[in-house]
Scaffold this motif. Structure first.
Motif, mmCIF file in Angstrom:
data_model
loop_
_atom_site.group_PDB
_atom_site.id
_atom_site.type_symbol
_atom_site.label_atom_id
_atom_site.label_comp_id
_atom_site.label_asym_id
_atom_site.label_seq_id
_atom_site.Cartn_x
_atom_site.Cartn_y
_atom_site.Cartn_z
ATOM 1 N N SER A 8 0.854 -1.175 0.000
ATOM 2 C CA SER A 8 0.000 0.000 0.000
ATOM 3 C C SER A 8 0.896 1.233 0.000
ATOM 4 O O SER A 8 2.116 1.136 0.120
ATOM 5 C CB SER A 8 -0.928 0.005 1.217
ATOM 6 O OG SER A 8 -1.852 1.076 1.131
ATOM 7 N N CYS A 167 -11.818 1.593 -6.216
ATOM 8 C CA CYS A 167 -11.619 1.765 -4.775
ATOM 9 C C CYS A 167 -12.782 2.485 -4.105
ATOM 10 O O CYS A 167 -13.269 2.065 -3.058
ATOM 11 C CB CYS A 167 -10.325 2.533 -4.515
ATOM 12 S SG CYS A 167 -8.849 1.585 -4.915
ATOM 13 N N CYS A 169 -12.908 5.329 -2.384
ATOM 14 C CA CYS A 169 -12.456 5.503 -1.004
ATOM 15 C C CYS A 169 -13.155 6.649 -0.276
ATOM 16 O O CYS A 169 -13.061 6.750 0.950
ATOM 17 C CB CYS A 169 -10.945 5.718 -0.974
ATOM 18 S SG CYS A 169 -10.368 7.113 -1.969
ATOM 19 N N GLU A 208 -11.052 -1.730 -3.080
ATOM 20 C CA GLU A 208 -10.786 -1.766 -1.646
ATOM 21 C C GLU A 208 -11.433 -3.001 -1.007
ATOM 22 O O GLU A 208 -12.508 -3.437 -1.448
ATOM 23 C CB GLU A 208 -11.296 -0.493 -0.970
ATOM 24 C CG GLU A 208 -10.385 0.701 -1.203
ATOM 25 C CD GLU A 208 -10.706 1.890 -0.310
ATOM 26 O OE1 GLU A 208 -9.784 2.651 -0.004
ATOM 27 O OE2 GLU A 208 -11.885 2.039 0.083
ATOM 28 N N GLU A 234 -5.915 -2.440 0.411
ATOM 29 C CA GLU A 234 -6.292 -1.960 1.735
ATOM 30 C C GLU A 234 -7.298 -0.816 1.651
ATOM 31 O O GLU A 234 -7.181 0.087 0.820
ATOM 32 C CB GLU A 234 -5.041 -1.482 2.484
ATOM 33 C CG GLU A 234 -5.319 -0.943 3.874
ATOM 34 C CD GLU A 234 -4.092 -0.329 4.521
ATOM 35 O OE1 GLU A 234 -4.215 0.156 5.664
ATOM 36 O OE2 GLU A 234 -3.021 -0.319 3.896
ATOM 37 N N LYS A 236 -8.266 2.397 2.664
ATOM 38 C CA LYS A 236 -7.589 3.557 3.250
ATOM 39 C C LYS A 236 -7.764 4.736 2.307
ATOM 40 O O LYS A 236 -7.677 4.580 1.087
ATOM 41 C CB LYS A 236 -6.098 3.254 3.472
ATOM 42 C CG LYS A 236 -5.322 4.426 4.079
ATOM 43 C CD LYS A 236 -3.912 4.015 4.533
ATOM 44 C CE LYS A 236 -3.017 3.611 3.401
ATOM 45 N NZ LYS A 236 -1.591 3.507 3.848
ATOM 46 N N GLN A 239 -6.905 5.906 -1.238
ATOM 47 C CA GLN A 239 -6.485 4.785 -2.071
ATOM 48 C C GLN A 239 -6.919 4.957 -3.517
ATOM 49 O O GLN A 239 -6.273 4.450 -4.434
ATOM 50 C CB GLN A 239 -7.068 3.494 -1.497
ATOM 51 C CG GLN A 239 -6.596 2.208 -2.142
ATOM 52 C CD GLN A 239 -5.171 1.839 -1.788
ATOM 53 O OE1 GLN A 239 -4.244 2.112 -2.550
ATOM 54 N NE2 GLN A 239 -4.989 1.238 -0.622
ATOM 55 N N LEU A 245 -2.959 4.320 -5.993
ATOM 56 C CA LEU A 245 -3.368 2.992 -6.439
ATOM 57 C C LEU A 245 -2.267 2.323 -7.260
ATOM 58 O O LEU A 245 -2.064 1.106 -7.153
ATOM 59 C CB LEU A 245 -4.661 3.095 -7.252
ATOM 60 C CG LEU A 245 -5.331 1.774 -7.637
ATOM 61 C CD1 LEU A 245 -5.608 0.911 -6.412
ATOM 62 C CD2 LEU A 245 -6.616 2.030 -8.416
ATOM 63 N N SER A 248 0.146 0.952 -4.795
ATOM 64 C CA SER A 248 -0.372 -0.227 -4.103
ATOM 65 C C SER A 248 -0.371 -1.465 -4.994
ATOM 66 O O SER A 248 -0.058 -2.566 -4.540
ATOM 67 C CB SER A 248 -1.791 0.045 -3.596
ATOM 68 O OG SER A 248 -1.799 1.053 -2.615
#
Length: 443
Positions: A8, A167, A169, A208, A234, A236, A239, A245, A248
């Motif tokens: 990550s 994601c 997020c 995610e 993860e 978070k 992200q 991204l 990660s």
């Protein structure tokens, strides 16, 4: 199939997700508002140029405005109706910009009445990119960057991987989650078209790990595909930022001032590619999008398929707006702008409508205190900047020093610093204003 990615990015924050109220509710179609307001500048780049005039009848799907050059996209009629006028209208940015005002005919059909069919199998790369531009596609994750430009790799770059950002997020937002669950075939078809357009050989869908139902569904659909894979990352914030991204998923870092293509990557949002996979085979333009309508101020929270140009006041009526003093945010609470008028319309970059009752916003959060040098913002910044220093320079009016010495332009305004600041200093707003002032000076 390997579904988990342990790497990550460093820093970031973990705000409450607040997604339970809408994540399990299927997408519902919103009816047409009596009047749609369609700004000509719904994307990064040159605003579209109007093709219609006052009093003209148009049908659903018909082009209303043409792309004004390479860095622009056309605009299509979300409903059948008559052009009332073309004039400056209020936007979510707080400014007034040229917009087409469309009076929708009563009982207007949801059927698309204008199409430009193509045989996609016969299109070469340039023709496919042109078809993507003609469809009016832009990044639906919020940035509204023209999709054909993002997928057209510069001649001096070599790319190998298409990353699909699933994601989502931002707290409260669940529209991308529902798109992955309800339109997986459109998404996969869009990924395949995007790979052709960009020349990439593999694709990775990053999601995610609080959306494992979407991870498992797409992994099952792609179990026989060797060039497209799904990986959980993860949960978070932020992200979903493309730089985060990429770090990660691939452990590659975009150089300062660079773009993902510099390290062999193209990034697109799942909503964008699902729209691509749905619209291009049908020969249709982008006329509507899915948004999350949520918050303590509405009774019927959920994800709605909304015609572009729909005023947020009409959406609130349909979603059971409870009235009273509220704060309206277009997008998520971390990066979305607050709007002050219910006449502001949904545009291509609008991913959500968040309604928060004023009593639910703590009174003390309105009060700003001096910086206490705690360093929380430094520990949270995913770009490893010093937001405290940038804030001090902003309040001193040292805008050029912010850019030259403190790397202001590396900030992508994610809001992590403002979120963790115990003094409630509006750091992101200060940085946004400083960037605007520097742009004006450079013009």
């Amino acid at each position: 199939m390997k579904l988990f990615r342990r790497r990550s990015f460093s820093h970031g924050v973990h705000p409450p997700a607040r997604k339970d109220g809408t994540a399990q509710i299927p997408i519902r179609r919103l009816p047409f508002a009596p009047q749609l307001i369609l700004p000509l500048g719904q994307h990064i780049g040159a605003p579209a140029q109007a093709l219609v005039k006052k009093g003209q009848d148009v049908v659903r799907g018909q082009p209303l405005a043409a792309a004004a050059g390479a860095m622009s996209v056309p605009l299509h009629a979300p409903a059948t109706g008559r052009i009332r006028e073309i004039k400056s209208m209020l936007t979510s940015r707080g400014s007034r910009e040229p917009a087409i005002v469309l009076d929708v005919y009563e009982a207007s059909t949801q059927e698309v009445l204008w199409r430009e069919k193509r045989n996609l199998e016969e299109l070469d790369q340039d023709q496919l990119l042109q078809a993507i531009q003609d469809a009016g596609l832009v990044g639906l994750g919020g940035a509204a960057f023209p999709s054909h430009i993002k997928l057209r790799v510069p001649e001096d770059k070599k790319v190998d991987t298409l990353i699909i950002n699933g994601c989502e997020c931002e707290p409260y937002l669940t529209c991308d989650h529902r798109i992955m669950l309800e339109y997986p075939d459109d998404l996969i078809r869009g990924i395949q078209l995007a790979m052709r357009a960009s020349g990439t050989r593999r694709a990775i869908i990053g999601i995610e790990d609080n959306k494992m139902d979407a991870v498992k569904l797409l992994a099952e659909r792609l179990r026989k595909a060797s060039d497209i894979q799904v990986e959980a990352v993860e949960t978070k914030y932020p992200q979903g930022s493309e730089k985060m991204l990429i770090k990660s998923l691939l452990n590659r870092e975009v150089p300062a001032g660079g773009i993902p293509a510099d390290i062999g990557v193209v990034v697109n949002n799942v909503g964008t590619l699902a729209a691509l996979g749905r619209l291009l085979p049908r020969g249709e333009g982008l006329m509507e999008r899915v948004i999350t309508v949520t918050g303590s101020g509405v009774r019927r929270q959920g994800n709605y398929l909304v015609p572009l140009g729909t005023p947020i006041g009409f959406i609130l009526e349909q979603a059971g707006y409870e009235g009273g003093p509220n704060e309206f945010i277009l997008g998520g609470p971390m990066m979305g702008p607050a709007v002050s008028s219910l006449e502001v319309p949904i545009t291509k970059g609008s991913s959500g409508l968040l309604v928060l009752n004023e009593p639910s916003i703590r009174a003390e959060s309105r009060h700003r205190w001096p910086c206490i040098k705690c360093g929380r913002c430094v520990s949270a910044c995913p770009m490893h900047l010093n937001p405290a220093l940038l804030g001090q320079l902003a309040m001193a009016g040292e805008y050029e020093e912010m850019a030259h010495d403190a790397h202001l332009n590396h900030c992508f305004e994610c809001g992590c610093c403002s979120y963790v600041c115990p003094s409630n200093i509006p750091l992101v707003q200060l940085f946004r204003a400083a960037k605007a002032i520097n742009r004006e000076k450079a013009a």
